[in-house]
Design a protein around this motif. Structure first.
Motif, PDB file in Angstrom:
ATOM      1  N   CYS A 203       0.832  -1.205   0.000  1.00  0.00           N
ATOM      2  CA  CYS A 203       0.000   0.000   0.000  1.00  0.00           C
ATOM      3  C   CYS A 203       0.871   1.261   0.000  1.00  0.00           C
ATOM      4  O   CYS A 203       1.869   1.333   0.713  1.00  0.00           O
ATOM      5  CB  CYS A 203      -0.893  -0.022   1.238  1.00  0.00           C
ATOM      6  SG  CYS A 203      -1.960   1.393   1.399  1.00  0.00           S
ATOM      7  N   ARG A 221      -3.269   3.909  -2.533  1.00  0.00           N
ATOM      8  CA  ARG A 221      -3.107   3.041  -3.713  1.00  0.00           C
ATOM      9  C   ARG A 221      -2.662   1.663  -3.236  1.00  0.00           C
ATOM     10  O   ARG A 221      -1.600   1.503  -2.633  1.00  0.00           O
ATOM     11  CB  ARG A 221      -2.094   3.627  -4.689  1.00  0.00           C
ATOM     12  CG  ARG A 221      -1.934   2.771  -5.941  1.00  0.00           C
ATOM     13  CD  ARG A 221      -1.390   3.548  -7.123  1.00  0.00           C
ATOM     14  NE  ARG A 221      -0.114   4.178  -6.827  1.00  0.00           N
ATOM     15  CZ  ARG A 221       0.458   5.071  -7.631  1.00  0.00           C
ATOM     16  NH1 ARG A 221      -0.150   5.444  -8.763  1.00  0.00           N
ATOM     17  NH2 ARG A 221       1.616   5.607  -7.314  1.00  0.00           N
ATOM     18  N   GLY A 223      -1.750  -2.268  -4.065  1.00  0.00           N
ATOM     19  CA  GLY A 223      -1.242  -3.077  -5.161  1.00  0.00           C
ATOM     20  C   GLY A 223      -0.688  -2.191  -6.264  1.00  0.00           C
ATOM     21  O   GLY A 223      -0.211  -1.079  -6.022  1.00  0.00           O
ATOM     22  N   ASP A 224      -0.802  -2.668  -7.489  1.00  0.00           N
ATOM     23  CA  ASP A 224      -0.270  -1.933  -8.644  1.00  0.00           C
ATOM     24  C   ASP A 224      -1.332  -1.875  -9.734  1.00  0.00           C
ATOM     25  O   ASP A 224      -1.211  -2.512 -10.782  1.00  0.00           O
ATOM     26  CB  ASP A 224       0.996  -2.621  -9.159  1.00  0.00           C
ATOM     27  CG  ASP A 224       1.696  -1.807 -10.235  1.00  0.00           C
ATOM     28  OD1 ASP A 224       1.467  -0.575 -10.279  1.00  0.00           O
ATOM     29  OD2 ASP A 224       2.463  -2.389 -11.025  1.00  0.00           O
ATOM     30  N   PRO A 225      -2.403  -1.120  -9.505  1.00  0.00           N
ATOM     31  CA  PRO A 225      -3.485  -1.069 -10.499  1.00  0.00           C
ATOM     32  C   PRO A 225      -3.014  -0.415 -11.805  1.00  0.00           C
ATOM     33  O   PRO A 225      -2.193   0.503 -11.791  1.00  0.00           O
ATOM     34  CB  PRO A 225      -4.551  -0.202  -9.816  1.00  0.00           C
ATOM     35  CG  PRO A 225      -3.782   0.645  -8.846  1.00  0.00           C
ATOM     36  CD  PRO A 225      -2.649  -0.212  -8.360  1.00  0.00           C
ATOM     37  N   GLY A 268      -5.944  -5.019  -6.397  1.00  0.00           N
ATOM     38  CA  GLY A 268      -5.438  -3.649  -6.432  1.00  0.00           C
ATOM     39  C   GLY A 268      -6.499  -2.641  -6.797  1.00  0.00           C
ATOM     40  O   GLY A 268      -7.558  -2.966  -7.349  1.00  0.00           O
TER      41      GLY A 268
END
Length: 379
Positions: A203, A221, A223-225, A268
């Motif tokens: 995070c 944010r 994860g890695d969207p 994410g």
């Protein structure tokens, strides 16, 4: 900026917006602010917050303006007092010698029993100084009511000089009307850091600073969207009582922690933590609304009794934050259709509404029922 020079004069300048920022601070400290309004911005009036006035302030207001002040309140508050009308803001004339405590009780239902004897209701045009003063009080997250005294017989080209001579800040109606959108456009990404959370270890917290001197907004944010695809997003308005203290009067804490878990489990996404306490009426007014709910009002009626709309939030800051994160398409976790419409109006495409519901408890059942029946929330 407009390409048509004929439109440029109507666009608030940066200095005008700075004056609004300072006007908000001045009202919050109980000071007097000069407001310029009218159809051609040709009327000047002096205003002070109705909930913060003292008898000394009333006397100074009358002395500076050279006229008797009126109490400007919203249509919602006027209806509670039995002084209704169709104008968004109405003015109440006050009997001579009305003490500050009586004015405060007329503006604020938690300040005592309102004495309406001898009042006369005067509808005010939406562009007039009294309506402008009430809008400024709302921006300050004060009770939306102001004591306002017109400055008579002052030519428009003398207004700025007169205000300076009397050490008064001059705030322009046009700048007040566009301030919330303009303030959102001035958000800057200020700082970020990895902060593992209990329900989402991967995070990042990203803080956005408003240049109007207001409270920071935060993007969480997880994860890695992928910004190119529709991103799972939750818009969460700050709630000190629910998010931090675990209040059972609302479902905010459940929604916050549940959204973080759900986004992490989905792989994410982003949660925007917006500085909009109490549907953007502020913490103090939210607690006043709670006290009215304890006397029998529901969450909608409590806000309108204070003079607010049932929901004062706008989502310009949310749209600006998403834009700064490179996100244009979202899957929105919400039960509130208003958020979908507001984001769409700001240019964010809502591809899907993702249901976000949690069990009620005996303390918030009535609150959730009012949200569904009166605010259109989808449970």
């Amino acid at each position: 900026m407009p390409n048509d020079p004929s439109q440029a004069a109507s666009q608030p300048r940066a200095g005008d917006q700075l004056a609004v920022d300072r006007g908000v601070a001045e009202l919050r400290r109980g000071g007097i602010v000069a407001v310029r309004a009218g159809g051609d911005r040709d009327r000047l009036a002096l205003a002070v917050s109705a909930e913060l006035i003292t008898d000394e302030t009333v006397a100074r207001l009358r002395m500076l303006a050279g006229s008797d002040p009126v109490l400007a309140i919203t249509r919602n508050r006027a209806a509670v007092l039995g002084s209704g009308g169709s104008a968004p803001v109405v003015s109440l004339t006050l009997p001579a010698g009305t003490p500050a405590a009586r004015v405060a009780a007329l503006a604020d239902p938690t300040a005592g029993r309102a004495d309406t004897a001898g009042l006369v209701t005067l509808p005010e045009p939406e562009a007039g100084p009294t309506a402008t003063a009430v809008r400024l009080a709302k921006l300050a997250r004060l009770i939306p009511a102001a004591l306002v005294a017109s400055v008579p017989d002052l030519a428009p080209d003398r207004m700025e000089g007169w205000s300076r001579e009397h050490a008064l800040l001059l705030v322009d109606r046009d700048a007040i009307d566009t301030h919330r959108r303009d303030a959102a456009a001035r958000l800057v990404r200020a700082a970020s850091a990895q902060v593992p959370l209990a329900d989402a270890e991967d995070c990042e917290l990203i803080a956005f600073r408003p240049l109007d001197g207001g409270l920071e907004h935060v993007a969480i944010r997880i994860g890695d969207p992928d910004p190119a695809g529709p991103v799972l997003v939750r818009l969460h308005s700050a709630c000190l009582t629910g998010d931090l203290l675990g209040s059972l009067r609302c479902d905010c804490g459940d929604q916050l922690r549940g959204a973080i878990r759900a986004i992490a489990e989905a792989g994410g996404g982003v949660l925007l933590y917006l500085a909009q306490e109490g549907r953007d009426i502020g913490l103090i007014n939210k607690l006043k609304a709670y006290s009215l709910q304890d006397l029998g009002a529901d969450t909608v009626d409590a806000n309108t009794m204070l003079g607010f709309d049932d929901d004062e939030r706008v989502y310009f800051p949310a749209a600006e934050m998403l834009g700064l994160l490179g996100i244009a398409r979202v899957r929105l976790m919400t039960n509130n259709p208003e958020k979908i419409g507001q984001l769409a109006a700001c240019g964010v495409e809502v591809v899907e509404r993702v249901r976000h519901v949690f069990p009620s408890n005996r303390h918030n059942e009535r609150y959730l029922d009012a949200k569904a029946r009166r605010s259109g929330h989808l449970f």
